[in-house]
Scaffold this motif. Structure first.
Motif, PDB file in Angstrom:
ATOM      1  N   ARG A 119     -40.981  -9.595 -40.674  1.00  0.00           N
ATOM      2  CA  ARG A 119     -41.709 -10.822 -40.961  1.00  0.00           C
ATOM      3  C   ARG A 119     -42.962 -10.542 -41.789  1.00  0.00           C
ATOM      4  O   ARG A 119     -43.328 -11.313 -42.687  1.00  0.00           O
ATOM      5  CB  ARG A 119     -42.075 -11.525 -39.656  1.00  0.00           C
ATOM      6  N   HIS A 120     -43.636  -9.443 -41.470  1.00  0.00           N
ATOM      7  CA  HIS A 120     -44.818  -9.045 -42.232  1.00  0.00           C
ATOM      8  C   HIS A 120     -44.425  -8.737 -43.680  1.00  0.00           C
ATOM      9  O   HIS A 120     -45.098  -9.162 -44.633  1.00  0.00           O
ATOM     10  CB  HIS A 120     -45.445  -7.819 -41.569  1.00  0.00           C
ATOM     11  N   HIS A 121     -43.341  -8.022 -43.842  1.00  0.00           N
ATOM     12  CA  HIS A 121     -42.845  -7.648 -45.169  1.00  0.00           C
ATOM     13  C   HIS A 121     -42.573  -8.902 -46.001  1.00  0.00           C
ATOM     14  O   HIS A 121     -42.932  -8.986 -47.182  1.00  0.00           O
ATOM     15  CB  HIS A 121     -41.569  -6.813 -45.002  1.00  0.00           C
ATOM     16  N   LEU A 135     -51.170  -5.047 -35.857  1.00  0.00           N
ATOM     17  CA  LEU A 135     -50.310  -4.476 -36.879  1.00  0.00           C
ATOM     18  C   LEU A 135     -48.868  -4.586 -36.411  1.00  0.00           C
ATOM     19  O   LEU A 135     -48.594  -4.494 -35.206  1.00  0.00           O
ATOM     20  CB  LEU A 135     -50.666  -3.010 -37.120  1.00  0.00           C
ATOM     21  N   PRO A 136     -47.929  -4.797 -37.313  1.00  0.00           N
ATOM     22  CA  PRO A 136     -46.533  -4.881 -36.912  1.00  0.00           C
ATOM     23  C   PRO A 136     -46.108  -3.620 -36.157  1.00  0.00           C
ATOM     24  O   PRO A 136     -46.339  -2.507 -36.617  1.00  0.00           O
ATOM     25  CB  PRO A 136     -45.787  -4.993 -38.253  1.00  0.00           C
ATOM     26  N   GLY A 173     -47.311  -1.444 -43.551  1.00  0.00           N
ATOM     27  CA  GLY A 173     -46.698  -1.960 -44.758  1.00  0.00           C
ATOM     28  C   GLY A 173     -46.984  -1.131 -45.980  1.00  0.00           C
ATOM     29  O   GLY A 173     -46.801  -1.585 -47.115  1.00  0.00           O
ATOM     30  N   SER A 182     -43.686 -12.167 -45.357  1.00  0.00           N
ATOM     31  CA  SER A 182     -44.827 -13.077 -45.511  1.00  0.00           C
ATOM     32  C   SER A 182     -45.825 -12.579 -46.547  1.00  0.00           C
ATOM     33  O   SER A 182     -46.486 -13.374 -47.214  1.00  0.00           O
ATOM     34  CB  SER A 182     -45.519 -13.288 -44.158  1.00  0.00           C
ATOM     35  N   ARG A 183     -45.923 -11.262 -46.690  1.00  0.00           N
ATOM     36  CA  ARG A 183     -46.843 -10.695 -47.665  1.00  0.00           C
ATOM     37  C   ARG A 183     -46.173 -10.436 -49.022  1.00  0.00           C
ATOM     38  O   ARG A 183     -46.859 -10.033 -49.963  1.00  0.00           O
ATOM     39  CB  ARG A 183     -47.425  -9.380 -47.126  1.00  0.00           C
ATOM     40  N   PRO A 242     -45.806 -11.813 -36.988  1.00  0.00           N
ATOM     41  CA  PRO A 242     -46.507 -11.009 -37.987  1.00  0.00           C
ATOM     42  C   PRO A 242     -48.012 -11.164 -37.840  1.00  0.00           C
ATOM     43  O   PRO A 242     -48.487 -12.135 -37.241  1.00  0.00           O
ATOM     44  CB  PRO A 242     -46.017 -11.611 -39.315  1.00  0.00           C
ATOM     45  N   PRO A 243     -48.780 -10.225 -38.395  1.00  0.00           N
ATOM     46  CA  PRO A 243     -50.245 -10.294 -38.269  1.00  0.00           C
ATOM     47  C   PRO A 243     -50.848 -11.547 -38.874  1.00  0.00           C
ATOM     48  O   PRO A 243     -51.897 -12.002 -38.431  1.00  0.00           O
ATOM     49  CB  PRO A 243     -50.708  -9.043 -39.030  1.00  0.00           C
ATOM     50  N   GLY A 244     -50.191 -12.121 -39.886  1.00  0.00           N
ATOM     51  CA  GLY A 244     -50.770 -13.262 -40.574  1.00  0.00           C
ATOM     52  C   GLY A 244     -50.744 -14.562 -39.798  1.00  0.00           C
ATOM     53  O   GLY A 244     -51.292 -15.569 -40.257  1.00  0.00           O
ATOM     54  N   SER A 279     -41.305  -7.955 -36.180  1.00  0.00           N
ATOM     55  CA  SER A 279     -42.682  -8.173 -36.622  1.00  0.00           C
ATOM     56  C   SER A 279     -42.892  -7.513 -37.979  1.00  0.00           C
ATOM     57  O   SER A 279     -43.569  -8.062 -38.865  1.00  0.00           O
ATOM     58  CB  SER A 279     -43.667  -7.606 -35.593  1.00  0.00           C
TER      59      SER A 279
END
Length: 257
Positions: free
Chosen positions: A156-158, A62-63, A135, A160-161, A88-90, A153
């Protein structure tokens, strides 16, 4: 002390960590050492670089979470360090770590002067859920120096999703050349420069003038604040947040040094 070449070793020392249940990571996955192969090195600032690893079997993270990294010298000497995860997690099967070169640092010194793509290390994690951001709530991120790594992280997660939940980042650096990830920031980010800045940009320590407007502009339900940096910065930033009206119980702090 002369720098020695470090390679993975078989010794597994006991390590303790806590992961709250609501964002739990499977204990078996987090407690297993995995071999990570360095695939790329990317310079971020004169003193910081990002190291990308391929990690088969990595369970994801998780970020905001970190990992434990282990290096073992040929003579059996073991060095372990905790590092925040920047990716990021992805980014399945891969992780990125951004390391400052610390004067006299064994592990950071090895990474910055010896490590090359193809080298392997061992990693264990992800560790800790307290500083993680899944998130699912508005996030106000405040960091300084390499303290921006776990916050990036989250950013980037924010992105990418394509998350619509509000997110803002306030990041402090000595100057533009020391601003880690400078090329990646967008409208969500406000940089603060303490030693030198581009023409027309004020120079000075992070203050109420930076923090108060963000807290005042909180979305419905308020912010969950994440602060990361040195001990001194973490105390200073947390105080600014509280003085601006951010609830103490909604400030998560990760510090180093």
């Amino acid at each position: 002390m002369t720098e020695t070449t470090l390679v993975p070793g078989p010794f597994v020392p006991p390590t303790r960590f806590a992961v709250p249940g609501r964002i739990a990571v499977g204990g078996d996955a987090a407690s297993a050492w995995r071999t990570a192969t360095l695939t790329a090195i990317r310079r971020e600032t004169p003193h910081a670089a990002t190291f990308r690893f391929a990690v088969p079997g990595w369970a994801g993270h998780l970020p905001g979470q970190h990992l434990l990294l282990r290096l073992t010298a040929r003579d059996g000497y073991v060095a372990q360090r905790h590092y925040s995860i920047a990716s990021p997690p992805g980014d399945a099967g891969h992780i990125e770590l951004t390391l400052d070169r610390v004067e006299g640092g064994e592990v950071s010194g090895w990474f910055h002067t010896v490590a090359r793509p193809g080298d392997t290390v061992e990693v264990r994690g992800p560790l800790s859920g307290f500083f993680a951001w899944p998130g699912d709530r508005p996030a106000l991120l405040v960091g300084a120096g390499s303290g921006v790594v776990p916050l990036m992280s989250m950013v980037r997660h924010h992105r990418s999703r394509g998350l619509r939940v509000p997110l803002r980042l306030l990041v402090s650096a000595r100057g533009p050349r020391e601003l880690i990830y400078a090329d990646e920031y967008g409208a969500e980010t406000t940089p603060v420069f303490t030693r030198g800045a581009p023409a027309g940009v004020p120079v000075g320590r992070m203050s109420a003038a930076h923090v108060a407007p963000l807290v005042a502009d909180a979305p419905p339900g308020g912010w969950e604040a994440y602060v990361c940096g040195s001990n001194g910065f973490a105390e200073h930033a947390s105080r600014l947040l509280v003085e601006a009206g951010q609830a103490v119980e909604r400030i998560r702090v990760e510090r180093f040094g």
